[in-house]
Write an enzyme that holds these catalytic residues in place. Structure first.
Site, mmCIF file in Angstrom:
data_model
loop_
_atom_site.group_PDB
_atom_site.id
_atom_site.type_symbol
_atom_site.label_atom_id
_atom_site.label_comp_id
_atom_site.label_asym_id
_atom_site.label_seq_id
_atom_site.Cartn_x
_atom_site.Cartn_y
_atom_site.Cartn_z
ATOM 1 N N GLY A 27 0.830 -1.206 0.000
ATOM 2 C CA GLY A 27 0.000 0.000 0.000
ATOM 3 C C GLY A 27 0.863 1.254 0.000
ATOM 4 O O GLY A 27 0.540 2.244 -0.675
ATOM 5 N N LYS A 133 -3.846 -9.983 -3.094
ATOM 6 C CA LYS A 133 -3.715 -11.369 -3.551
ATOM 7 C C LYS A 133 -4.267 -12.274 -2.468
ATOM 8 O O LYS A 133 -3.862 -12.184 -1.314
ATOM 9 C CB LYS A 133 -2.248 -11.681 -3.841
ATOM 10 C CG LYS A 133 -1.782 -10.949 -5.080
ATOM 11 C CD LYS A 133 -0.325 -11.107 -5.378
ATOM 12 C CE LYS A 133 -0.010 -10.361 -6.670
ATOM 13 N NZ LYS A 133 1.424 -10.188 -6.877
ATOM 14 N N ALA A 166 7.190 -5.454 -3.450
ATOM 15 C CA ALA A 166 7.056 -4.022 -3.155
ATOM 16 C C ALA A 166 8.406 -3.305 -3.025
ATOM 17 O O ALA A 166 8.585 -2.215 -3.584
ATOM 18 C CB ALA A 166 6.230 -3.850 -1.876
ATOM 19 N N LYS A 218 -0.017 -17.464 -8.263
ATOM 20 C CA LYS A 218 1.441 -17.317 -8.401
ATOM 21 C C LYS A 218 2.130 -17.427 -7.035
ATOM 22 O O LYS A 218 3.193 -18.035 -6.901
ATOM 23 C CB LYS A 218 1.760 -15.966 -9.046
ATOM 24 C CG LYS A 218 3.212 -15.620 -9.050
ATOM 25 C CD LYS A 218 3.445 -14.119 -9.052
ATOM 26 C CE LYS A 218 3.094 -13.428 -7.776
ATOM 27 N NZ LYS A 218 4.127 -13.144 -6.818
HETATM 28 N N1 LIG Z 1 4.300 -6.726 -0.164
HETATM 29 C C1 LIG Z 1 4.350 -7.018 -1.474
HETATM 30 O O1 LIG Z 1 5.443 -7.096 -2.083
HETATM 31 C C2 LIG Z 1 3.089 -7.258 -2.252
HETATM 32 C C3 LIG Z 1 3.158 -7.269 -3.644
HETATM 33 C C4 LIG Z 1 1.995 -7.487 -4.373
HETATM 34 C C5 LIG Z 1 0.778 -7.671 -3.714
HETATM 35 N N2 LIG Z 1 0.748 -7.658 -2.346
HETATM 36 C C6 LIG Z 1 -0.557 -7.873 -1.713
HETATM 37 O O2 LIG Z 1 -0.921 -6.677 -1.018
HETATM 38 C C7 LIG Z 1 -1.733 -6.998 0.110
HETATM 39 C C8 LIG Z 1 -1.178 -6.286 1.336
HETATM 40 O O3 LIG Z 1 0.093 -6.809 1.603
HETATM 41 P P1 LIG Z 1 1.263 -5.972 2.298
HETATM 42 O O4 LIG Z 1 2.540 -6.705 1.995
HETATM 43 O O5 LIG Z 1 1.165 -4.531 1.941
HETATM 44 O O6 LIG Z 1 0.905 -6.155 3.831
HETATM 45 P P2 LIG Z 1 1.816 -5.862 5.121
HETATM 46 O O7 LIG Z 1 2.009 -7.161 5.838
HETATM 47 O O8 LIG Z 1 3.043 -5.085 4.766
HETATM 48 O O9 LIG Z 1 0.889 -4.899 5.981
HETATM 49 C C9 LIG Z 1 -0.127 -5.319 6.778
HETATM 50 C C10 LIG Z 1 -1.082 -4.138 6.948
HETATM 51 O O10 LIG Z 1 -2.233 -4.587 7.658
HETATM 52 C C11 LIG Z 1 -2.554 -3.618 8.643
HETATM 53 N N3 LIG Z 1 -3.358 -4.226 9.684
HETATM 54 C C12 LIG Z 1 -2.961 -4.897 10.787
HETATM 55 N N4 LIG Z 1 -4.038 -5.266 11.509
HETATM 56 C C13 LIG Z 1 -5.142 -4.825 10.851
HETATM 57 C C14 LIG Z 1 -6.546 -4.902 11.073
HETATM 58 N N5 LIG Z 1 -7.040 -5.519 12.142
HETATM 59 N N6 LIG Z 1 -7.375 -4.342 10.159
HETATM 60 C C15 LIG Z 1 -6.905 -3.736 9.051
HETATM 61 N N7 LIG Z 1 -5.577 -3.627 8.779
HETATM 62 C C16 LIG Z 1 -4.718 -4.173 9.667
HETATM 63 C C17 LIG Z 1 -1.205 -3.117 9.096
HETATM 64 O O11 LIG Z 1 -1.308 -1.885 9.764
HETATM 65 C C18 LIG Z 1 -0.496 -2.981 7.752
HETATM 66 O O12 LIG Z 1 -0.830 -1.769 7.133
HETATM 67 C C19 LIG Z 1 -1.724 -8.532 0.219
HETATM 68 O O13 LIG Z 1 -2.891 -9.035 -0.358
HETATM 69 C C20 LIG Z 1 -0.536 -8.946 -0.636
HETATM 70 O O14 LIG Z 1 -0.691 -10.221 -1.210
HETATM 71 C C21 LIG Z 1 1.866 -7.447 -1.604
#
Ligand SMILES: NC(=O)c1ccc[n+]([C@@H]2O[C@H](COP(=O)([O-])OP(=O)(O)OC[C@H]3O[C@@H](n4cnc5c(N)ncnc54)[C@H](O)[C@@H]3O)[C@@H](O)[C@H]2O)c1
Length: 239
Positions: A27, A133, A166, A218
């Site tokens: 995000g 995802k 990311a 994937k």
């Molecule tokens: N990180 C990557 O490289 C990447 C790449 C492509 C897609 N994604 C997808 O993006 C999505 C998010 O992944 P990420 O890596 O950004 O996650 P992350 O593990 O980095 O972050 C977790 C987030 O969840 C929040 N959180 C914790 N408890 C919560 C609650 N009770 N309610 C709502 N939010 C809460 C945290 O504050 C944080 O912002 C996933 O579906 C992942 O598959 C991630």
């Protein structure tokens, strides 16, 4: 007072307001990509609002306050400036209320709760995209996250997926992603404009489920391949 329309001669067009729902690793990178584009493109408001699930840091500071002060998500994307036009907002309903473009990027397990809180709280013309995802697996069968968003909120939802880590994109290493859209190619192009940069190449195809499934499965394949490597079972077991 913020402007809601741009005027080009006789024509008046909507200026789109973007809110990102989720502020983890991906995000935060999404906010950096989007914020660089909203500053350049006249059809978007400069400001990008990012809903942040509030957390208290070991220093005692609130995460939102630190993001707004330093322009960095010190917990989830340390050392990367998001853009001065990114505003962290701990209030979910407040963050979405003026948006007409919503980017969903919270981990999938929180999405049902988020959608319940958002139902009926958004503008009528809102468009959504999911970067999430995963899928909800219920007794009646699996449900894609874009379907969950569309059904619970009654809005159109595209997806954006790719082999994207990311941190690499945050460092502006080249990567590509695909927008999956259902019917409206113009909406898809708006998402392509909003995310695309010289180091993040984005294209669009008319297939929400295909793109979302490829992005989600994937990760399952990648984990299995990692197990095979870790157990030194060789390439034949992997393919
Ligand atoms: N990180 C990557 O490289 C990447 C790449 C492509 C897609 N994604 C997808 O993006 C999505 C998010 O992944 P990420 O890596 O950004 O996650 P992350 O593990 O980095 O972050 C977790 C987030 O969840 C929040 N959180 C914790 N408890 C919560 C609650 N009770 N309610 C709502 N939010 C809460 C945290 O504050 C944080 O912002 C996933 O579906 C992942 O598959 C991630």
């Amino acid at each position: 007072m913020e402007e809601n329309h741009i005027t080009d001669g006789e024509e008046t067009a909507t200026k789109y307001k973007v809110t990102i729902v989720g502020s983890g690793n991906w995000g935060s990178v999404a906010s950096k990509l989007i914020a660089s584009n909203t500053l350049k493109l006249n059809s978007f408001h400069d400001e990008v609002r990012m809903w942040v699930f509030e957390e208290i840091l070991p220093t005692g500071d609130k995460l939102t306050q630190i993001i707004n002060k330093t322009n960095e998500n010190v917990k989830y994307l340390h050392g990367i400036k998001l853009g001065k036009n990114v505003v962290a907002d701990p209030d979910l309903e407040h963050a979405v209320k003026d948006a007409n473009m919503l980017v969903f990027v919270a981990p999938h397990q929180f999405m049902e709760g988020i959608c319940k809180r958002l139902a009926g709280k958004m503008k009528g013309d809102v468009q959504a995209i999911s970067l999430i995802k995963g899928m909800e697996v219920k007794t009646e069968g699996p449900c894609m996250i874009s379907t969950l968003i569309s059904k619970q909120l009654g809005i159109n939802c595209c997806v954006l997926m790719g082999a994207n880590i990311a941190d690499g994109i945050a460092q502006e290493k080249f990567s590509e992603a695909t927008v999956g859209y259902r019917e409206d190619r113009e909406v898809a192009q708006r998402w392509v404009q909003l995310f695309g940069t010289p180091y993040f190449h984005v294209s669009a195809v008319q297939d929400v489920e295909g793109v979302e499934l490829c992005g989600t499965l994937k990760n399952v394949v990648a984990i299995a391949a990692g197990f095979v490597d870790g157990m030194e079972m060789g390439n034949n077991a992997k393919v």
